[in-house]
Design an enzyme around this catalytic site. Structure first.
Site, PDB file in Angstrom:
ATOM      1  N   ASP A 149      -9.938  -0.536  -3.000  1.00 27.60           N
ATOM      2  CA  ASP A 149      -8.987   0.764  -1.593  1.00 27.60           C
ATOM      3  C   ASP A 149      -7.613   1.469  -2.524  1.00 27.60           C
ATOM      4  OD1 ASP A 149      -7.155   1.914  -0.113  1.00 27.60           O
ATOM      5  OD2 ASP A 149      -6.075  -0.593   0.691  1.00 27.60           O
TER       6      ASP A 149
ATOM      7  N   ASP B  35      -8.615  -6.720  -2.673  1.00 26.12           N
ATOM      8  CA  ASP B  35      -8.994  -6.002  -1.026  1.00 26.12           C
ATOM      9  C   ASP B  35     -10.099  -6.603  -0.606  1.00 26.12           C
ATOM     10  OD1 ASP B  35      -7.303  -4.833   0.889  1.00 26.12           O
ATOM     11  OD2 ASP B  35      -8.101  -3.051   0.683  1.00 26.12           O
TER      12      ASP B  35
ATOM     13  N   LYS C 158     -12.294  -8.897   5.894  1.00 24.51           N
ATOM     14  CA  LYS C 158     -12.069  -8.065   5.560  1.00 24.51           C
ATOM     15  C   LYS C 158     -13.319  -7.756   3.779  1.00 24.51           C
ATOM     16  CE  LYS C 158      -8.752  -4.226   3.744  1.00 24.51           C
ATOM     17  NZ  LYS C 158      -7.585  -3.795   4.159  1.00 24.51           N
TER      18      LYS C 158
ATOM     19  N   ARG D  51      -7.926  -1.425   9.000  1.00 26.69           N
ATOM     20  CA  ARG D  51      -7.901  -2.032  10.935  1.00 26.69           C
ATOM     21  C   ARG D  51      -9.506  -1.151  10.877  1.00 26.69           C
ATOM     22  NH1 ARG D  51      -2.095   0.272  10.338  1.00 26.69           N
ATOM     23  NH2 ARG D  51      -2.244  -0.651   8.678  1.00 26.69           N
TER      24      ARG D  51
ATOM     25  N   LYS E 220      -2.698   5.548  -3.206  1.00 23.45           N
ATOM     26  CA  LYS E 220      -1.367   4.813  -2.949  1.00 23.45           C
ATOM     27  C   LYS E 220      -0.741   5.660  -4.634  1.00 23.45           C
ATOM     28  CE  LYS E 220      -3.866   0.577  -1.317  1.00 23.45           C
ATOM     29  NZ  LYS E 220      -2.604   0.328  -0.693  1.00 23.45           N
TER      30      LYS E 220
ATOM     31  N   GLU F 157      -7.065   1.592   6.124  1.00 24.83           N
ATOM     32  CA  GLU F 157      -8.871   1.377   6.549  1.00 24.83           C
ATOM     33  C   GLU F 157      -9.156   0.385   6.631  1.00 24.83           C
ATOM     34  OE1 GLU F 157      -7.024   1.052   4.065  1.00 24.83           O
ATOM     35  OE2 GLU F 157      -7.922  -1.006   2.723  1.00 24.83           O
TER      36      GLU F 157
ATOM     37  N   ASP G 263      -5.453   5.061   4.059  1.00 21.99           N
ATOM     38  CA  ASP G 263      -4.986   3.755   3.178  1.00 21.99           C
ATOM     39  C   ASP G 263      -4.786   3.131   4.209  1.00 21.99           C
ATOM     40  OD1 ASP G 263      -4.405   2.390   1.708  1.00 21.99           O
ATOM     41  OD2 ASP G 263      -2.720   2.780   1.225  1.00 21.99           O
TER      42      ASP G 263
HETATM   43  N1  BES Z   1      -5.036  -2.856   1.366  1.00 22.13           N
HETATM   44  C1  BES Z   1      -4.002  -2.799   1.844  1.00 22.13           C
HETATM   45  C2  BES Z   1      -2.590  -3.916   1.753  1.00 22.13           C
HETATM   46  C3  BES Z   1      -2.036  -4.317   0.457  1.00 22.13           C
HETATM   47  C4  BES Z   1      -0.811  -3.817   0.018  1.00 22.13           C
HETATM   48  C5  BES Z   1      -2.885  -5.250   0.443  1.00 22.13           C
HETATM   49  C6  BES Z   1      -0.267  -4.626  -0.684  1.00 22.13           C
HETATM   50  C7  BES Z   1      -2.551  -6.159  -0.676  1.00 22.13           C
HETATM   51  C8  BES Z   1      -1.123  -6.141  -1.321  1.00 22.13           C
HETATM   52  C9  BES Z   1      -3.749  -2.159   3.237  1.00 22.13           C
HETATM   53  O1  BES Z   1      -4.775  -1.177   3.232  1.00 22.13           O
HETATM   54  C10 BES Z   1      -3.226  -1.005   2.911  1.00 22.13           C
HETATM   55  O2  BES Z   1      -2.987   0.104   2.396  1.00 22.13           O
HETATM   56  N2  BES Z   1      -2.452  -0.643   4.234  1.00 22.13           N
HETATM   57  C11 BES Z   1      -0.863   0.143   4.153  1.00 22.13           C
HETATM   58  C12 BES Z   1      -0.742   0.660   5.961  1.00 22.13           C
HETATM   59  C13 BES Z   1      -0.128   1.603   5.673  1.00 22.13           C
HETATM   60  C14 BES Z   1      -0.626   2.406   5.556  1.00 22.13           C
HETATM   61  C15 BES Z   1      -0.396   2.523   7.976  1.00 22.13           C
HETATM   62  C16 BES Z   1       0.265  -0.766   3.865  1.00 22.13           C
HETATM   63  O3  BES Z   1       0.253  -1.719   3.899  1.00 22.13           O
HETATM   64  O4  BES Z   1       0.595   0.382   2.723  1.00 22.13           O
HETATM   65 ZN    ZN Z   2      -7.012  -2.295   2.052  1.00 27.17          ZN
HETATM   66 MN    MN Z   3      -5.556   1.273   2.099  1.00 24.17          MN
END
Ligand code: BES
Ligand code: ZN
Ligand code: MN
Length: 492
Positions: free
Chosen positions: A265, A283, A260, A346, A272, A344, A342
């Site tokens: 992000d 990210d 990825k 996946r 966020k 994204e 968010d």
């Molecule tokens: N890049 C983030 C995940 C992340 C969170 C990486 C903290 C490193 C530290 C990912 O894209 C994300 O935002 N995931 C969301 C998914 C949710 C919206 C279903 C998450 O984990 O909150």
């Molecule tokens: Zn992300």
């Molecule tokens: Mn995200």
């Protein structure tokens, strides 16, 4: 520049560089040249052991002034109870290099008794990892106040063909780690999708690999609606990078590494919170791991075929960004309902995993900073591993162990599939908070039907929010080592 590593076969007592680091277990005993060194120090090493001033516990550092005519400073470094000797030496060597850097020394000697080739390799990786720093964006202080950087590290052990080869492979792995961490540390305005593509092109040129880079236009022609819906909020050109390394027999199916590569992000429209949002430059650590592994694989000239795939863009809110409720058609043909913009990673990976089919992979290993939920489950200690094939889970956990990157198995059961059922499309991109890292992996699984596949959620392990002693705050290098060891483990 990380230190260059050499072997020094002489008596450790005769080392006359700046800093001599001696690694000892939690049952510290002096033998060989250490007895001579101790004598020249008037017995102070033995005395500090007897008085329990130095116990040899993990990461313990005990400093002494060096003997006259010898090293300027001597430090004892604890290995703790030894279960995994290469791992303990990698860590101690990293600590030794960091100590030398803090003291402003240009050279360091590392001694852990007579060690075998595998241990020499681990110590080499540790010395390079420990001497990594990212200084590009700090104006150097005036010459007179400048701290010297660590240039040379010497491993004091017998100088055999096997240990010389181990230094060479250790340097290749160290270079992979350094590259991955530098890319991860670089801010999002410098490390862009285009910069990742240029870095990959440079790796391909230097090591004779094939490279293909798709931009927005090419992705549109491919029908990559999932990757493109993330990229539609940014004017930057998204990049799908494909590296092909052919070190094995023609026709042998390649091990395929996927990363990825979100250079930033923000969350997009589902934005966020501001606190720590700057960390979302990390990210792209999965992508950095792929590039780091390819740098190491190219340097080592491993006899195996490997493909590396990176999906890279940024996730931004804008008038052109995707919205919650939107439905997009993925490269594989499945329709995806966007619940949360968010989620994204996946979406990007869905299309990269679908694109992977054309390389006829023997196995696909993806690594992604995919979910905050994996940090809740496993903290910052272990990477979460997800696969329907138990043997792959065992294989990846073993590779991570060899690399000093712990990982642990998580469920990937159809029982979780209901959570990502959509009312309107084939699947939705978020199942909400429960089992957040499992539903993310279940989503990816929908795009991986035609090959054996395993997913690594590195959101908790790719970077550290605090100094860990052997490792400073910032990118850890994970999953570079796991990728390299996985590939090495597949060589027949
Ligand atoms: N890049 C983030 C995940 C992340 C969170 C990486 C903290 C490193 C530290 C990912 O894209 C994300 O935002 N995931 C969301 C998914 C949710 C919206 C279903 C998450 O984990 O909150
Ligand atoms: Zn992300
Ligand atoms: Mn995200």
């Amino acid at each position: 520049m990380p230190a260059s590593v050499t072997l020094g076969a002489g008596n450790v007592a005769e080392f006359s560089g700046s800093l001599l680091a001696i690694a000892l277990s939690d049952e510290p005993k002096l033998s060989g040249g250490l007895i001579d060194l101790d004598r020249s120090l008037g017995g102070s090493i033995q005395r500090s052991i007897e008085l329990r001033d130095f116990r040899g516990s993990r990461d313990e550092v005990f400093a002494l002034t060096g003997p006259s005519g010898g090293a300027r400073r001597v430090i004892l470094i604890g290995l703790g109870k030894i279960v995994d000797k290469p791992g303990a030496l990698r860590r101690a060597a990293a600590l030794a290099a960091r100590q030398a850097m803090k003291l402003g020394f240009t050279d360091v000697g590392f001694h852990a008794g007579e060690i075998d080739a595998q241990e020499v390799e681990a110590a080499t990786v540790g010395l390079i990892v420990g001497s990594w720093e990212y200084k590009d964006l700090k104006t150097p202080p005036p010459e007179a106040e400048r701290r010297a950087s660590l240039e040379k590290a010497t491993i004091i052990t017998s100088n055999t063909n096997a240990s010389r080869a181990a230094v060479t492979s250790g340097e290749a792995i160290g270079a992979g780690h350094s590259l991955a961490r530098t890319l991860a540390m670089m801010p999002g305005n410098l490390c862009t999708p285009e910069f990742l593509a240029n870095t990959a092109t440079d790796i391909a040129r230097r090591h004779g690999m094939k490279i293909t880079v798709l931009g927005r236009k090419e992705m549109e022609a491919e029908g990559m609606g999932a990757l493109l819906c993330v990229a539609q909020g940014t004017p930057q050109d998204p990049k799908l990078i494909a590296l092909e390394y052919n070190g094995g027999k023609t026709g042998d199916k390649p091990v395929t590494l996927v990363g990825k590569g979100l250079c930033f992000d923000s969350g997009g429209i589902s934005i966020k919170p501001a606190l720590s949002m700057e960390d979302m430059k990390f990210d792209m650590c999965g992508a950095a791991g792929v590039l780091g592994a390819f740098e190491a694989i190219g340097r080592m000239k491993l006899p195996i075929n490997v493909v590396g795939l990176i999906g890279s863009t940024t996730n931004m809110p804008s008038g052109t960004a995707m919205n919650p409720g939107d439905v997009v058609k993925s490269h594989l043909g499945k329709y995806i309902e966007i619940i949360n913009t968010d989620a994204e990673g996946r979406l990007v990976l869905a299309d990269v995993l679908s694109y992977a089919r054309r390389f006829n992979p023997a196995v696909v290993v993806d690594a992604a900073t995919l979910t905050g939920a994996i940090v809740i489950a496993l903290g910052h200690t272990a990477t979460g591993v997800f696969s329907a094939e138990e043997s792959l889970v065992t294989e990846v956990i073993a590779a991570g162990k060899r690399a000093g990157e712990p990982s642990w198995s998580m469920p990937l059961w159809d029982d979780y599939k209901d959570l990502i059922k959509s009312d309107i499309a084939d699947i939705k991109n978020s199942g909400g908070r429960p089992a957040g890292s499992v539903t993310a992996a279940m989503f990816l699984k929908e795009f991986t039907d035609s090959y054996p596949w395993i997913h690594l959620d590195i959101a908790g392990t790719a970077y550290s929010e605090s100094d860990l002693g052997a490792m400073p705050k910032g990118p850890t290098g994970t999953p570079t080592g796991t990728f390299i060891e996985f590939v090495r483990g597949r060589i027949t």
